[in-house]
Design a protein around this motif. Structure first.
Motif, short mmCIF file in Angstrom:
data_model
loop_
_atom_site.label_atom_id
_atom_site.label_comp_id
_atom_site.label_asym_id
_atom_site.label_seq_id
_atom_site.Cartn_x
_atom_site.Cartn_y
_atom_site.Cartn_z
N SER A 91 -50.30 -37.99 -53.51
CA SER A 91 -51.39 -37.13 -53.96
C SER A 91 -52.32 -36.85 -52.78
O SER A 91 -51.98 -37.18 -51.63
CB SER A 91 -52.16 -37.79 -55.12
N ASP A 92 -53.47 -36.26 -53.06
CA ASP A 92 -54.45 -35.95 -52.02
C ASP A 92 -55.50 -37.06 -51.98
O ASP A 92 -56.12 -37.38 -53.01
CB ASP A 92 -55.10 -34.60 -52.30
N PHE A 93 -55.76 -37.60 -50.80
CA PHE A 93 -56.67 -38.73 -50.65
C PHE A 93 -58.09 -38.36 -51.09
O PHE A 93 -58.73 -39.10 -51.85
CB PHE A 93 -56.67 -39.22 -49.19
N ASN A 94 -58.60 -37.25 -50.60
CA ASN A 94 -59.99 -36.87 -50.88
C ASN A 94 -60.23 -36.63 -52.36
O ASN A 94 -61.25 -37.05 -52.91
CB ASN A 94 -60.36 -35.63 -50.07
N GLN A 95 -59.29 -35.93 -53.03
CA GLN A 95 -59.47 -35.67 -54.45
C GLN A 95 -59.38 -36.96 -55.26
O GLN A 95 -60.16 -37.17 -56.20
CB GLN A 95 -58.42 -34.66 -54.94
N MET A 96 -58.45 -37.85 -54.91
CA MET A 96 -58.32 -39.12 -55.62
C MET A 96 -59.55 -39.99 -55.39
O MET A 96 -59.99 -40.71 -56.30
CB MET A 96 -57.06 -39.85 -55.17
N LYS A 97 -60.14 -39.94 -54.21
CA LYS A 97 -61.35 -40.71 -53.92
C LYS A 97 -62.49 -40.23 -54.81
O LYS A 97 -63.25 -41.04 -55.38
CB LYS A 97 -61.71 -40.56 -52.44
N ILE A 98 -62.63 -38.91 -54.96
CA ILE A 98 -63.67 -38.34 -55.82
C ILE A 98 -63.45 -38.77 -57.27
O ILE A 98 -64.39 -39.16 -57.98
CB ILE A 98 -63.67 -36.81 -55.71
N VAL A 158 -56.00 -29.18 -50.26
CA VAL A 158 -55.18 -30.29 -50.74
C VAL A 158 -54.12 -30.64 -49.70
O VAL A 158 -53.42 -29.75 -49.20
CB VAL A 158 -54.52 -29.94 -52.09
N ARG A 159 -54.03 -31.92 -49.38
CA ARG A 159 -52.99 -32.40 -48.45
C ARG A 159 -52.29 -33.60 -49.10
O ARG A 159 -52.88 -34.67 -49.22
CB ARG A 159 -53.60 -32.79 -47.11
N ILE A 160 -51.07 -33.38 -49.54
CA ILE A 160 -50.33 -34.42 -50.25
C ILE A 160 -49.77 -35.44 -49.27
O ILE A 160 -49.12 -35.09 -48.28
CB ILE A 160 -49.18 -33.81 -51.08
N ILE A 177 -54.81 -31.14 -57.98
CA ILE A 177 -53.68 -31.98 -57.58
C ILE A 177 -52.65 -32.10 -58.70
O ILE A 177 -51.88 -33.05 -58.76
CB ILE A 177 -54.15 -33.38 -57.13
N ASN A 178 -52.65 -31.11 -59.62
CA ASN A 178 -51.66 -31.06 -60.69
C ASN A 178 -51.73 -32.31 -61.56
O ASN A 178 -50.72 -32.93 -61.87
CB ASN A 178 -50.24 -30.91 -60.09
N GLY A 179 -52.95 -32.65 -61.95
CA GLY A 179 -53.15 -33.83 -62.79
C GLY A 179 -53.93 -33.52 -64.04
O GLY A 179 -54.58 -32.47 -64.16
N THR A 180 -53.88 -34.42 -65.00
CA THR A 180 -54.66 -34.31 -66.24
C THR A 180 -55.30 -35.65 -66.52
O THR A 180 -55.01 -36.66 -65.86
CB THR A 180 -53.77 -33.89 -67.42
N ILE A 181 -56.18 -35.68 -67.51
CA ILE A 181 -56.85 -36.93 -67.87
C ILE A 181 -56.99 -37.02 -69.38
O ILE A 181 -57.22 -36.01 -70.06
CB ILE A 181 -58.23 -37.04 -67.18
#
Length: 458
Positions: free
Chosen positions: A348-355, A307-309, A435-439
């Motif tokens: 946030s992290d670009f790669n995780q948000m892209k996924i 993770v890279r914020i 990334i410390n998120g929920t849905i």
């Protein structure tokens, strides 16, 4: 006077004796349980070491109770058992360490020889001069001196092995365990020197607060190291599994692409309608397999990527996602409703948000109803203090109410006729965890769905 000292010493330390015996039995059951649970031989052997310790302390307390009793035969028997149990504690400790380091069982033949020798030594150290009061110092040295010397050397060897051997997972538990072994060794060797020099009351060494504290620390260190070791092994297994999945999935995509190319050529070359139908069926199955492999790769990639914020612009993320899914079946018939503002930025992290966005918006396209009037996908952005909420709404097929609690489970599909693999939303949940998120999801079957991503500290 002699018996009075014994009585007073035992009364003063009775509670500590009981506490040590209880502690020994607790650690015996703990390590026996873990040994059976993880099928690790050395843990079971270490459990026997704690059982021997509890037996040694229990018999020692009985010996003191019987000091002024007649006849002396019961006291002699308990003395022998106490001495033997003390030696067995170290034998099982060293045997367990050997089994852990070399990952094989200790020779039964050699162990029988050691056990017989230990029984003989225990008998001799207790029997020699037991009736001769003129040699109290020698008798004391044989019994207590041999016990403290063997215990000190045994814990010293084990402490050095635990500290340096690569088989022991390096962590706080390992350092605590090694340090407690070494401290207990120093304490026992110091006791041996005192006994050998005969510079203290013969009963000053009786197990007390120091013994109880050091044994408790050893037990805590063992448990902590075991948990750290099991965690390290589990993480290593997960890394190897992730690598296997990634490599295998990546290698499978090349022949799948070749097969898809051949089916495309077959449909161009075959003139018979039946042959073309077969090619279409093969192509459909191969595309489904390719979709599964693609999702496995996405899952593996999500787990492997660090993770890279950084600061992200939601519009750029959506444009990037649209480029990825615009050629999906039915995507051209669906309108995108998103009102961009300059404030739609978050960390946030670009790669995780892209996924995450690719899966959610890809599902919105896949499960849409393109034959209705105005099919759409709506994206919203809302900031609440340090948290950000990103909504993905559609007026597609929706999700049955009884399926909503299970849609984020691995391989779960709300309908057996759906095209998905059952991995997409699971991947979304895993990526959000990193990334410390929920849905959250709200849906009405036949009306559409709203997925809300909540990012803390964004």
């Amino acid at each position: 006077m002699f018996s009075t000292n014994l009585s007073e010493a035992f009364e003063r330390l009775l509670f500590l004796y009981i506490a040590e015996v209880i502690l020994g039995f607790i650690l015996f059951f703990i390590f026996r349980h873990f040994g059976n649970l993880y099928r690790r031989r050395f843990l079971y052997t270490w459990s026997l070491s704690w059982l021997a310790f509890a037996l040694h302390i229990a018999c020692t307390s009985v010996v003191i109770l019987l000091t002024n009793q007649n006849p002396s035969i019961p006291r002699f028997i308990f003395n022998v058992v106490s001495q033997l149990a003390s030696f067995l504690q170290i034998i099982f400790l060293l045997r367990g360490t050997y089994e852990m380091v070399y990952e094989r069982a200790f020779s039964k033949k050699q162990f029988r020889v050691i056990l017989i020798s230990t029984i003989i030594i225990a008998l001799l150290t207790v029997f020699i001069l037991r009736q001769d009061n003129d040699y109290g110092y020698v008798r004391h040295l044989l019994r207590v001196g041999s016990r403290t010397l063997v215990t000190g050397i045994g814990f010293l060897i084990t402490g050095v092995v635990v500290w340096h051997n690569k088989k022991f997972t390096k962590g706080f538990g390992q350092r605590l365990l090694a340090a407690s072994f070494l401290f207990y060794s120093v304490y026992q060797l110091y006791t041996f020197i005192i006994v050998m020099l005969d510079v203290a009351d013969p009963y000053w060494y009786t197990p007390g607060v120091t013994d109880l504290f050091l044994i408790a620390v050893i037990g805590i260190g063992m448990v902590m190291w075991l948990l750290e070791d099991e965690q390290e092994k589990l993480e290593q297994a997960n890394r190897e599994l992730d690598q296997f999945l990634y490599s295998t999935s990546h290698d499978l995509r090349a022949p799948i692409a070749s097969i898809l190319g051949l089916t495309y050529l077959g449909k161009l070359e075959f003139e018979e309608e039946k042959a073309r139908t077969f090619m279409d069926m093969i192509e459909t199955r191969i595309k489904k397999l390719d979709l599964i492999i693609s999702d496995i790769l996405n899952l593996s990639r999500s787990k492997k990527i660090d993770v890279r914020i950084e600061e992200l612009d939601l519009k750029e993320m959506i444009d990037n996602t649209v480029m990825d899914i615009k050629f999906n079946k039915g995507a051209s018939a669906i309108s995108l409703d998103y009102k961009h503002e300059s404030s739609h930025k978050f960390k946030s992290d670009f790669n995780q948000m892209k996924i995450i966005l690719n899966n959610l918006m890809g599902n919105a396209v896949k499960y849409h109803n393109i034959h209705q009037e105005n099919p759409y996908i709506r994206v919203t952005f809302f900031r609440k203090k340090d948290a950000v909420e990103i909504g993905i709404e559609d007026n597609g097929q929706g999700i049955p109410e009884d399926s909503l609690p299970k849609i984020f489970d691995m391989f779960y599909r709300a309908s057996p006729i759906t095209e998905g693999t059952g991995l997409g939303l699971y991947i979304v949940k895993e990526a959000l965890t990193k990334i410390n998120g929920t849905i959250e999801v709200k849906s009405r079957y036949g009306k559409g769905s709203v997925f809300t991503i909540i990012l803390a500290d964004a």
